[in-house]
Design a protein around this motif. Sequence first.
Motif, PDB file in Angstrom:
ATOM      1  N   SER A 150       1.481   3.467  -3.025  1.00 43.46           N
ATOM      2  CA  SER A 150       0.375   4.584  -3.452  1.00 43.46           C
ATOM      3  C   SER A 150      -0.284   5.410  -2.524  1.00 43.46           C
ATOM      4  O   SER A 150      -1.095   6.344  -2.650  1.00 43.46           O
ATOM      5  CB  SER A 150      -0.876   3.508  -4.241  1.00 43.46           C
ATOM      6  OG  SER A 150      -0.509   3.028  -5.414  1.00 43.46           O
ATOM      7  N   LYS A 151       0.152   5.088  -1.197  1.00 42.74           N
ATOM      8  CA  LYS A 151      -0.506   5.969  -0.148  1.00 42.74           C
ATOM      9  C   LYS A 151       0.742   6.344   0.795  1.00 42.74           C
ATOM     10  O   LYS A 151       1.364   5.649   1.182  1.00 42.74           O
ATOM     11  CB  LYS A 151      -1.534   5.309   0.412  1.00 42.74           C
ATOM     12  CG  LYS A 151      -2.726   5.016  -0.235  1.00 42.74           C
ATOM     13  CD  LYS A 151      -3.732   6.061  -0.426  1.00 42.74           C
ATOM     14  CE  LYS A 151      -4.261   6.270  -1.660  1.00 42.74           C
ATOM     15  NZ  LYS A 151      -5.634   5.130  -1.648  1.00 42.74           N
ATOM     16  N   THR A 152       0.566   7.522   1.388  1.00 42.21           N
ATOM     17  CA  THR A 152       1.508   8.201   2.249  1.00 42.21           C
ATOM     18  C   THR A 152       1.158   7.627   3.621  1.00 42.21           C
ATOM     19  O   THR A 152       0.533   6.956   4.139  1.00 42.21           O
ATOM     20  CB  THR A 152       1.301   9.570   2.398  1.00 42.21           C
ATOM     21  OG1 THR A 152       0.111   9.935   3.018  1.00 42.21           O
ATOM     22  CG2 THR A 152       1.438  10.441   1.185  1.00 42.21           C
ATOM     23  N   LEU A 208      -3.898   7.004   9.164  1.00 41.07           N
ATOM     24  CA  LEU A 208      -5.398   7.378   9.457  1.00 41.07           C
ATOM     25  C   LEU A 208      -6.298   6.301   9.154  1.00 41.07           C
ATOM     26  O   LEU A 208      -7.332   6.024   9.752  1.00 41.07           O
ATOM     27  CB  LEU A 208      -5.644   8.688   8.529  1.00 41.07           C
ATOM     28  CG  LEU A 208      -7.120   9.394   8.593  1.00 41.07           C
ATOM     29  CD1 LEU A 208      -7.514   9.480  10.102  1.00 41.07           C
ATOM     30  CD2 LEU A 208      -7.203  10.597   7.833  1.00 41.07           C
ATOM     31  N   MET A 209      -6.200   5.493   8.177  1.00 37.59           N
ATOM     32  CA  MET A 209      -6.911   4.331   7.727  1.00 37.59           C
ATOM     33  C   MET A 209      -6.835   3.212   8.965  1.00 37.59           C
ATOM     34  O   MET A 209      -7.945   2.816   9.358  1.00 37.59           O
ATOM     35  CB  MET A 209      -6.105   3.485   6.492  1.00 37.59           C
ATOM     36  CG  MET A 209      -6.470   4.301   5.329  1.00 37.59           C
ATOM     37  SD  MET A 209      -5.701   3.546   3.733  1.00 37.59           S
ATOM     38  CE  MET A 209      -5.554   4.598   2.646  1.00 37.59           C
ATOM     39  N   GLU A 255       0.993   9.067   6.337  1.00 37.03           N
ATOM     40  CA  GLU A 255      -0.044   9.454   7.214  1.00 37.03           C
ATOM     41  C   GLU A 255      -1.511   9.187   6.819  1.00 37.03           C
ATOM     42  O   GLU A 255      -2.076   8.906   7.803  1.00 37.03           O
ATOM     43  CB  GLU A 255      -0.238  11.129   6.760  1.00 37.03           C
ATOM     44  CG  GLU A 255       1.089  12.075   7.291  1.00 37.03           C
ATOM     45  CD  GLU A 255       2.443  11.870   6.431  1.00 37.03           C
ATOM     46  OE1 GLU A 255       2.174  11.376   5.194  1.00 37.03           O
ATOM     47  OE2 GLU A 255       3.125  12.494   6.999  1.00 37.03           O
ATOM     48  N   ALA A 256      -1.586   8.660   5.505  1.00 34.47           N
ATOM     49  CA  ALA A 256      -2.842   8.216   5.028  1.00 34.47           C
ATOM     50  C   ALA A 256      -3.198   6.881   5.863  1.00 34.47           C
ATOM     51  O   ALA A 256      -4.210   6.541   6.186  1.00 34.47           O
ATOM     52  CB  ALA A 256      -2.894   8.121   3.714  1.00 34.47           C
ATOM     53  N   GLN A 297      -6.391   4.232  12.041  1.00 31.79           N
ATOM     54  CA  GLN A 297      -7.061   4.675  13.022  1.00 31.79           C
ATOM     55  C   GLN A 297      -8.662   4.521  13.062  1.00 31.79           C
ATOM     56  O   GLN A 297      -9.326   4.193  13.862  1.00 31.79           O
ATOM     57  CB  GLN A 297      -6.985   6.263  13.153  1.00 31.79           C
ATOM     58  CG  GLN A 297      -5.520   6.590  13.958  1.00 31.79           C
ATOM     59  CD  GLN A 297      -5.419   7.887  13.833  1.00 31.79           C
ATOM     60  OE1 GLN A 297      -5.425   8.695  12.713  1.00 31.79           O
ATOM     61  NE2 GLN A 297      -5.048   8.739  14.926  1.00 31.79           N
ATOM     62  N   ILE A 298      -9.145   4.696  11.625  1.00 31.38           N
ATOM     63  CA  ILE A 298     -10.659   4.405  11.185  1.00 31.38           C
ATOM     64  C   ILE A 298     -10.761   2.960  11.384  1.00 31.38           C
ATOM     65  O   ILE A 298     -11.842   2.523  12.147  1.00 31.38           O
ATOM     66  CB  ILE A 298     -10.625   4.847   9.849  1.00 31.38           C
ATOM     67  CG1 ILE A 298     -10.644   6.404   9.891  1.00 31.38           C
ATOM     68  CG2 ILE A 298     -12.039   4.165   9.277  1.00 31.38           C
ATOM     69  CD1 ILE A 298     -10.679   6.923   8.587  1.00 31.38           C
ATOM     70  N   LYS A 299      -9.919   1.993  10.984  1.00 34.89           N
ATOM     71  CA  LYS A 299     -10.213   0.674  11.449  1.00 34.89           C
ATOM     72  C   LYS A 299     -10.379   0.276  12.810  1.00 34.89           C
ATOM     73  O   LYS A 299     -11.145  -0.244  13.269  1.00 34.89           O
ATOM     74  CB  LYS A 299      -8.921  -0.099  10.878  1.00 34.89           C
ATOM     75  CG  LYS A 299      -9.028  -1.605  11.034  1.00 34.89           C
ATOM     76  CD  LYS A 299     -10.079  -2.400  10.466  1.00 34.89           C
ATOM     77  CE  LYS A 299      -9.915  -3.807  10.619  1.00 34.89           C
ATOM     78  NZ  LYS A 299     -11.053  -4.964  10.019  1.00 34.89           N
ATOM     79  N   ILE A 307       0.870  -1.047   0.089  1.00 38.13           N
ATOM     80  CA  ILE A 307       0.068   0.087  -0.005  1.00 38.13           C
ATOM     81  C   ILE A 307       0.940   1.419   0.017  1.00 38.13           C
ATOM     82  O   ILE A 307       0.404   2.385  -0.597  1.00 38.13           O
ATOM     83  CB  ILE A 307      -0.845  -0.129   1.183  1.00 38.13           C
ATOM     84  CG1 ILE A 307      -2.016   1.251   1.099  1.00 38.13           C
ATOM     85  CG2 ILE A 307      -0.288   0.213   2.525  1.00 38.13           C
ATOM     86  CD1 ILE A 307      -3.111   1.185   2.226  1.00 38.13           C
ATOM     87  N   LEU A 350      -5.133  -3.461   4.985  1.00 36.69           N
ATOM     88  CA  LEU A 350      -4.284  -2.872   5.640  1.00 36.69           C
ATOM     89  C   LEU A 350      -3.043  -3.599   6.145  1.00 36.69           C
ATOM     90  O   LEU A 350      -3.201  -4.651   6.636  1.00 36.69           O
ATOM     91  CB  LEU A 350      -4.985  -1.693   6.797  1.00 36.69           C
ATOM     92  CG  LEU A 350      -6.067  -1.014   6.397  1.00 36.69           C
ATOM     93  CD1 LEU A 350      -6.268  -0.221   7.751  1.00 36.69           C
ATOM     94  CD2 LEU A 350      -5.484   0.155   5.259  1.00 36.69           C
TER      95      LEU A 350
END
Lengths: 388, 388
Positions: free
Chosen positions: B355-357, B363-364, B359-360, B366-368, B352, B383
């Motif tokens: 393609s994603k930083t 945050l993913m 920080e991103a 944290q949401i999980k 991942i 993730l």
Amino acid sequence: MVGGSVPVFDEIILSTALMNQVISFDTMAGILVCQAGCILEQLNQYVEERDFIMPLDLGAKGSCHIGGNVATNAGGLRFLRYGSLHGTVLGLEVVLADGLVLDCLTSLRKDNTGYDLKQLFIGSEGTLGVITAVSILCPRKPKAVNLAFLGCPGFAEVLKTFSTCKGMLGEILSAYEFMDNKCMQLVENHLRLSNPVKENPFYVLIETSGSNAGHDEEKLTNFLEQVMSSGLVTDGTVATDNTKIKMLWALRERITEALSRDGYVYKYDISLPMEKLYDIVLDIRSRLGQSAKSVVGYGHLGDGNLHLNVTANSYSSSLLKAIEPYVYEWTARHHGSISAEHGLGFKKKDFIGYSKTQEAILLMQQIKGTLDPKGILNPYKTLPSSSS
Amino acid sequence: MVGGSVPVFDEIILSTALMNQVISFDTMAGILVCQAGCILEQLNQYVEERDFIMPLDLGAKGSCHIGGNVATNAGGLRFLRYGSLHGTVLGLEVVLADGLVLDCLTSLRKDNTGYDLKQLFIGSEGTLGVITAVSILCPRKPKAVNLAFLGCPGFAEVLKTFSTCKGMLGEILSAYEFMDNKCMQLVENHLRLSNPVKENPFYVLIETSGSNAGHDEEKLTNFLEQVMSSGLVTDGTVATDNTKIKMLWALRERITEALSRDGYVYKYDISLPMEKLYDIVLDIRSRLGQSAKSVVGYGHLGDGNLHLNVTANSYSSSLLKAIEPYVYEWTARHHGSISAEHGLGFKKKDFIGYSKTQEAILLMQQIKGTLDPKGILNPYKTLPSSSS
């Protein structure tokens, strides 16, 4: 409208006006990347020069910023054709509450790597982060635009005309707006605009945008013959030149201005299943009787979005009490939304329960707590406080 | 593809196959509400009988469930025209990790009351909740469908043909797919399909869908004259009848099948800026040389989505090492996505970061953690674990 961007107590105001640069434009794919403070109308000019248009258009285009459009999930006049910002926004750069910069500023149409975080910020009214840059998909500039302004004998005919229109104009339909005769009287009386068709209980404005002028005119002519011969429409006029197009759009776009000249305005922006869209206007008009000056309905019928407005000579709390929460209860009973495009802001945050369940509100509060634990981003807005 | 729905260790499998009922269909607005276990092809038949189509279409339509389509944010063949599920899905019902039912099953086009929670679940591969019902916006069924299958002398011509096509076919364009000559050789050799045009380095399949057959054919004819007279296209064939349409689509849709007969297949599904889309195929082909049997590129060019596939006589870890992480590094360097539509699942979750930083990803996670604190929903997927 709802006080989403207005400071109410001790807030610090943050302006993105100087962040007004276009970062890139991909002329092959039509993907614009720009800073959040760019003004919508200027962006539209920029992409029009390159044969594209912005996927959204609204009355405030001359002053509104693209960052604000995204933060409030603005709808507007092109929604019917190009859809929601949840579909057209491809990427965002957002500053989070702790100062970290979240870079999701991709300019790809497809990217299924993990959760689509940018979606969280679209329509969250600045309460989860500050949008600083936007990547957005622009459609090609249509080569031909036509307008038809029609009079309908009843709301059932407005709906049947819409259904006929979706079948016969299909892919070139770009707007289907309606207004009642009371709106027409207000723009006639207060703004001295003139009704271009015979007086009717309802009026419909249809816009087509396509790539071949001859084809579009033929489709529109066939459609008009069909709706006039079947009695769905009693009178109509069409426009292909820019002056008449603007004149006809003014009848619809200047209703807000006419209302403000009519007196104090109570404004409601609701979504309802299309069949029920006008029932609420009739109901409120009969409920308020002589205590209101005008009760009018108009809006983006193709999106199921009604602007219900009530005017009176001056503000009165008793009139407000006669309207609210009745209007919200009515909307909730018919599974509508109490704020279709204007958001909740400060004024409507405590009414969220009419459109969202307790479980949903709780989850929103959890997400707010995760992203902004100290509650520093646009405080007092959008969500009711956790205890309520 | 990525093992998103495959149990790897100790998971419990949950099937929604018996939740296969349509709940409602609004024939005015084209809004379908149904249970998550409905099969896509059956839904399409249901709405076609009512003069609408589903906004997505994919090869697996005969077996895939709409709930799974939404959970994986499926793209497919109609994406170019009708856009992402983030725009067409209007509401969801989701069972959360703690058993609470989150009812966001609205059937309104516009609703700006609080955060758009349903967006979180679209494309989260079942890791944040179990989708049990879906509300989705369906377009009107087109009255005419035309297909053109064209041969292009180079990739630059494929791109210029696309740009011309967007201008001249505009609102009726519904698919722009491409394949290289190696793909054509594979479907010819392994499936005995025949090339309907002269041999060329590239082939393009263009589909139009519109409301007026005569207008659409005229637009397509004008377009073909333009691209053939300017040398962008050297040979072409068109189809309006269903048999020939299916025959031409088969050339594109059966590439996967031809590849699987060619040997062991290494599959990559990436997004790139359109101009760079084929460079990666050339690069990988020259990098692998004789160690690969076939290196092919095809896909949804209009969406910037390439399917890059490598075949070999059998699986080899040294060949895999020659491809990965090189292919991901290449994609990241050109700001692409390492999984355009297939998701991350089990196999790609640790990639991942291409393609994603950071920080991103944080945050993913944290949401999980907020939605599924015990990690019971589709564990080991999407993730990387928090420590990585």
